[in-house]
Structures are given as C-alpha cells and as structure tokens.
Design a protein around this motif. Sequence first.
Motif, PDB file in Angstrom:
ATOM      1  N   LEU A 338      36.285   1.466 -42.228  1.00 48.15           N
ATOM      2  CA  LEU A 338      35.594   1.632 -41.058  1.00 48.15           C
ATOM      3  C   LEU A 338      35.758   3.146 -40.951  1.00 48.15           C
ATOM      4  O   LEU A 338      34.676   3.591 -40.080  1.00 48.15           O
ATOM      5  CB  LEU A 338      36.502   0.852 -40.038  1.00 48.15           C
ATOM      6  CG  LEU A 338      35.877   1.157 -38.331  1.00 48.15           C
ATOM      7  CD1 LEU A 338      34.328   0.561 -38.553  1.00 48.15           C
ATOM      8  CD2 LEU A 338      36.754   0.399 -37.406  1.00 48.15           C
ATOM      9  N   GLU A 339      36.875   3.869 -40.993  1.00 47.48           N
ATOM     10  CA  GLU A 339      36.967   5.138 -40.830  1.00 47.48           C
ATOM     11  C   GLU A 339      35.750   5.971 -41.982  1.00 47.48           C
ATOM     12  O   GLU A 339      35.198   7.064 -41.334  1.00 47.48           O
ATOM     13  CB  GLU A 339      38.232   5.640 -41.182  1.00 47.48           C
ATOM     14  CG  GLU A 339      38.528   7.287 -41.288  1.00 47.48           C
ATOM     15  CD  GLU A 339      39.776   7.517 -41.584  1.00 47.48           C
ATOM     16  OE1 GLU A 339      40.024   9.030 -41.859  1.00 47.48           O
ATOM     17  OE2 GLU A 339      40.874   6.877 -41.528  1.00 47.48           O
ATOM     18  N   ILE A 340      35.666   5.444 -42.940  1.00 47.73           N
ATOM     19  CA  ILE A 340      34.598   6.023 -43.885  1.00 47.73           C
ATOM     20  C   ILE A 340      33.190   5.876 -43.578  1.00 47.73           C
ATOM     21  O   ILE A 340      32.612   6.913 -43.474  1.00 47.73           O
ATOM     22  CB  ILE A 340      34.888   5.569 -45.530  1.00 47.73           C
ATOM     23  CG1 ILE A 340      36.161   5.849 -46.071  1.00 47.73           C
ATOM     24  CG2 ILE A 340      33.838   5.853 -46.172  1.00 47.73           C
ATOM     25  CD1 ILE A 340      36.289   7.311 -46.221  1.00 47.73           C
ATOM     26  N   ASN A 346      28.477  10.143 -39.079  1.00 52.99           N
ATOM     27  CA  ASN A 346      28.389  11.239 -38.522  1.00 52.99           C
ATOM     28  C   ASN A 346      27.598  12.476 -39.424  1.00 52.99           C
ATOM     29  O   ASN A 346      27.057  13.519 -39.114  1.00 52.99           O
ATOM     30  CB  ASN A 346      29.896  12.002 -38.247  1.00 52.99           C
ATOM     31  CG  ASN A 346      30.682  11.123 -36.992  1.00 52.99           C
ATOM     32  OD1 ASN A 346      30.094  10.675 -36.234  1.00 52.99           O
ATOM     33  ND2 ASN A 346      31.937  11.047 -37.433  1.00 52.99           N
ATOM     34  N   HIS A 347      27.769  12.119 -40.803  1.00 44.46           N
ATOM     35  CA  HIS A 347      27.025  13.245 -41.569  1.00 44.46           C
ATOM     36  C   HIS A 347      25.429  12.966 -41.363  1.00 44.46           C
ATOM     37  O   HIS A 347      24.866  13.867 -41.730  1.00 44.46           O
ATOM     38  CB  HIS A 347      27.477  12.739 -42.850  1.00 44.46           C
ATOM     39  CG  HIS A 347      27.020  13.639 -43.985  1.00 44.46           C
ATOM     40  ND1 HIS A 347      27.422  14.982 -44.380  1.00 44.46           N
ATOM     41  CD2 HIS A 347      25.766  13.392 -44.833  1.00 44.46           C
ATOM     42  CE1 HIS A 347      26.890  15.379 -45.287  1.00 44.46           C
ATOM     43  NE2 HIS A 347      25.686  14.580 -45.602  1.00 44.46           N
ATOM     44  N   MET A 348      25.069  11.631 -41.048  1.00 48.03           N
ATOM     45  CA  MET A 348      23.580  11.565 -40.858  1.00 48.03           C
ATOM     46  C   MET A 348      23.010  11.306 -39.423  1.00 48.03           C
ATOM     47  O   MET A 348      21.979  11.267 -39.171  1.00 48.03           O
ATOM     48  CB  MET A 348      23.276  10.108 -41.634  1.00 48.03           C
ATOM     49  CG  MET A 348      23.839   9.832 -43.210  1.00 48.03           C
ATOM     50  SD  MET A 348      22.962  11.166 -44.216  1.00 48.03           S
ATOM     51  CE  MET A 348      21.355  10.528 -44.030  1.00 48.03           C
ATOM     52  N   THR A 368      40.182  -3.973 -42.948  1.00 48.20           N
ATOM     53  CA  THR A 368      38.954  -3.090 -43.318  1.00 48.20           C
ATOM     54  C   THR A 368      39.589  -2.009 -44.357  1.00 48.20           C
ATOM     55  O   THR A 368      38.866  -1.152 -44.700  1.00 48.20           O
ATOM     56  CB  THR A 368      38.585  -2.286 -42.117  1.00 48.20           C
ATOM     57  OG1 THR A 368      39.515  -1.615 -41.582  1.00 48.20           O
ATOM     58  CG2 THR A 368      37.766  -3.269 -41.156  1.00 48.20           C
ATOM     59  N   ARG A 369      40.782  -2.273 -44.890  1.00 50.95           N
ATOM     60  CA  ARG A 369      41.222  -1.393 -45.789  1.00 50.95           C
ATOM     61  C   ARG A 369      40.764  -1.718 -47.456  1.00 50.95           C
ATOM     62  O   ARG A 369      40.881  -2.874 -47.728  1.00 50.95           O
ATOM     63  CB  ARG A 369      42.749  -1.364 -46.001  1.00 50.95           C
ATOM     64  CG  ARG A 369      43.290  -0.897 -44.596  1.00 50.95           C
ATOM     65  CD  ARG A 369      44.762  -0.426 -44.628  1.00 50.95           C
ATOM     66  NE  ARG A 369      44.993   0.727 -45.619  1.00 50.95           N
ATOM     67  CZ  ARG A 369      44.688   1.798 -44.966  1.00 50.95           C
ATOM     68  NH1 ARG A 369      44.345   2.088 -43.975  1.00 50.95           N
ATOM     69  NH2 ARG A 369      44.707   2.954 -45.996  1.00 50.95           N
ATOM     70  N   ILE A 377      32.932   6.385 -52.248  1.00 49.87           N
ATOM     71  CA  ILE A 377      32.400   5.289 -51.466  1.00 49.87           C
ATOM     72  C   ILE A 377      31.841   5.804 -50.302  1.00 49.87           C
ATOM     73  O   ILE A 377      30.676   5.358 -49.836  1.00 49.87           O
ATOM     74  CB  ILE A 377      33.600   4.389 -50.976  1.00 49.87           C
ATOM     75  CG1 ILE A 377      34.300   3.755 -52.241  1.00 49.87           C
ATOM     76  CG2 ILE A 377      33.194   3.411 -49.836  1.00 49.87           C
ATOM     77  CD1 ILE A 377      33.477   2.801 -53.066  1.00 49.87           C
ATOM     78  N   LYS A 378      32.153   6.995 -49.699  1.00 51.50           N
ATOM     79  CA  LYS A 378      31.466   7.630 -48.554  1.00 51.50           C
ATOM     80  C   LYS A 378      30.121   7.855 -48.989  1.00 51.50           C
ATOM     81  O   LYS A 378      28.990   7.810 -48.464  1.00 51.50           O
ATOM     82  CB  LYS A 378      32.268   8.652 -47.985  1.00 51.50           C
ATOM     83  CG  LYS A 378      31.491   9.496 -46.873  1.00 51.50           C
ATOM     84  CD  LYS A 378      32.342  10.347 -46.020  1.00 51.50           C
ATOM     85  CE  LYS A 378      32.458  11.755 -46.816  1.00 51.50           C
ATOM     86  NZ  LYS A 378      33.356  12.903 -46.189  1.00 51.50           N
TER      87      LYS A 378
END
Length: 484
Positions: A338-340, A346-348, A368-369, A377-378
């Motif tokens: 979820l964090e990724i 945010n990048h897009m 979600t781990r 993966i990001k």
Amino acid sequence: MKIKHIKYVILINAIALVGIILIQFFWIKAALKLSENNLDRDVNEALNKVADKVENSEKFRKIIRGLNLMKNGDEDEYAESINEVFENLPGTFHSEPGNTDKGDLAIYLNKSLKKFYQRRSQIADSIVKELMVTDFFTYKTVEDKLEGINIDSLLRSELSFKGINTPVEFGVFEKLQLTKIHSPGFDPNLVQYKTMLLRHDVMSPPVWLYVYLPKRNQLLFKNIQWLTLLNFLFILIVIISSFITIQQMLTQKEISRIKTDFINNMTHEFKTPISTIFLATKNLTNPKILVDQERMKKYVNIIKEENQRMNQQVEMVLRLALLDKKQLQLRLESFDMLEIVNEAINHMKFRIENRSGRIEVLNNATNTRVFGDKEHIKNVIINLLDNAIKYSFEELEIQVILNSPAPNELHISIKDKGIGMTKNVVEKIFDRFYRQSTGDVHDVKGHGLGLSYVMEILRLHGAKIDVDSAPNKGSTFTIKFKNQ
C-alpha cells in the motif's frame, strides 16, 4: 529488406519447392514402374519354370507308365541284345580261339554297341507310339494328368527363388473353365499373370495356369520404401529450410522496423523534454520572470520533471539491458505494498492533475505486505499507471484496488476507462517494442518497453499479471502476488 522483395523471395521459394516435389514425385513414379517391370519379369520367369517342371513331370510319368506296359517278349529281346554284345566279343570263351587282334576287337565292339543302341531306340519308339495311340483314344482330365503334382508348392518354391515371398493365388483352366486344381482363395477376376501348361500335349485342349499376388501393391511399395522415405525426408528438409529462411527474413524485417521505430520514438521522447527544458531555461533568463517567484518556481519544476522523464527513459533501457544479460540484482525485503502504491501515485500525481483526472485507491486486503524488491515493484506500478494515463484520451479515471482472495495472496488491480484493447492486442502488449496503434499511425508516443519490463520483473518475483480489456470499455491490469 523491402516487403515486395520478401514477396518475391517467398514466391521463388514456393515455385522451387513445387518443382522439387514434382521431380521427386516423377522419380518415385519411375522407380515404382521399374520395380513393377522387375516383379513382372521375375514372376513370369518363375511361371515358365513351373510349366517346365510340370511338363517334365508328366513326361517322366508317361515313360514310367510305358515301361510298365512293355511286353515280356520285348524285354527278352532287349536282354538278348545286351548279352550278344558281351558274349560274342573276340577273346571270350564264346568266340573262336586264337590270337585276338586289338583292331578286330574294336571294330566288333563298335558294331555290337551300334546294334544295341538301335534296338534300344526301336523299343523307345514303340513305347512312345503306343502311348500316343493310348492318349488319343483315351480321354484324360487335367486332374488326372496333373495328379501328384503340387502346383502350389512349385509356385512358392520358384517365386521364393526369385526373392518374391508373398501370398499367391492360382487356378488351372482348361477350355477357359476353372478346374478343380486351384488355391482356396482364388478369384478369376483378379488374375495378373498366366502361362501355358502341358505345352507339348498337342492331342489335348490348351491348359493355362492363372496366377495373381493379393499383396502385389504392398510388395511394389516395399521394394522402393527406402527410396520413398529418403525422398520424403529430402522434401521435408527443403520445406523446413525454406520455412526457416522465410521466417528469418521476416524476423530481420521486423527487427529492422522495430529498430527504426525505436530510434524514432527515442529521438522524439528525448527531443520533447530537451526542447521543454531549453524553453524553460530561456524564460528563466528573462528579467521579468526572475522577479516573479511563482513563475520561476513553475519553470524550475518543469525542468525537474522533464529531467526525471529523460532519466526514467534511460533507466528503462538500462534495466532491460541488465535483464537480457541476466545481471539484474534484486534487493529482496519485506515491504508494505500500500505504501509503494501511494509513492507511485505521488510520482504520477502531477500528470494526473494536468489532465484534470482522478485516481482512487481501494484497499480491501487483509495483509498488504509483500516480499520483493520494492524499487522495481514501484516501477511496475508506475508503468501501469503511465499506460492508464496515456490511453485515457477523454475521461481520466483510475482505480487502484488491493484484494486478498486467499490468506497468502495479494492482488493489485489498476483499472481505467480508456480506449481499451482487442484480444489480439492483449496477446502482444507484453512483447518488447510493441505499441498499440490506430492503422499505421501510433497515436501514443512511447518505446514499447514498459510492459515488457513489467512482465520480466513480475516473473523474477514469481508473480503473474492478467489483463481484462475491451475496445472503448477500458482496461484492468491485475498483479497477483503470493506471500511466502
């Protein structure tokens, strides 16, 4: 190579292949005809041998029968002629006494033997004349004449001597009528060969032996089976070689097209940010903008974003090069997906806002781990979001949904309302350099590398990706992780 040239090469290969096949066909046909002629010759020679043996057997039986009919007077006369030769020789006790001359002895012996052979010839002639008279006035059937002669055994023996080991059917005909002498499965309609029996018996109707080989065709093909096999093997090699040659030519053509397309797109992708950066830096030198902090900050952000864009493109090419060389090192660790996902969004975010779009994250997962390389993966999530933005021309709405269908599974779905894809396109989107287009024009700029990178990274992580899409109904990319 130009398309028309490839067409000519394919046409030439096709004509050559047809020509080779025709040549091989006529070659096999000629070999089959030669095999047939050889078989017919051998069978006819075997039948002639059978006819000769039947004739000789019949003659021998007549002589034996004639000897049995000889009269005792003839036998006594025959014996007397033999005794006369030996008893009247000069120098024996039956002859006159005195010195015996060797020349007289030879002359007398020659006269006596000549008289003996003349008498033997007279007796044989009388036997033959008597048998001819007997045969002329006594009718005998073919069965009687051929009694004790095994036609089947003679046929098989002579055919085997010629190397023809195959079932044979035969029938003996007299006056064009089938006699009782025939094989159990004989069919007069299938006759292939014939020969005359009892050829010297001029006092009786002609007797014919009709023969056929039930497995004649199999025998013919068996004789040329190795030649046929080699011909088919040669044709197969030619076909495979032609196919590989044409396929290589088409592959080289496709590679040349892809290379040209890649260079053109890469040039465009670099030219656009370079031009943008150039204009932004030019504006920054304007004294009016230098005193306007907001406008100055805007141009600085533009330079930063375009620089990141170029950097991403270079990084993408380098990462794929490392993947090809099997040199990509994954830094595996446990992280929160979820964090990724949020970092990727945010990048897009700036691009989404410029399009007046909306992105929504729905977390329905219990865990979600994930264990893997979070940077790669990001990048996977960023590439999928980038595709969703590119192919949403009017309404830009994206949903990122996290689900846990099983305790050890995590699914991330990226859903858009873009132009969608056909099934044919879906099958190719993960191929390197492939980009969806409208007709011959690529409506969306790019290298066709993003989804190829996505597939490779997910494969290294043991994950899968499914695509659900339809034209004008959007697309959904679902990544499936298994937590270990």
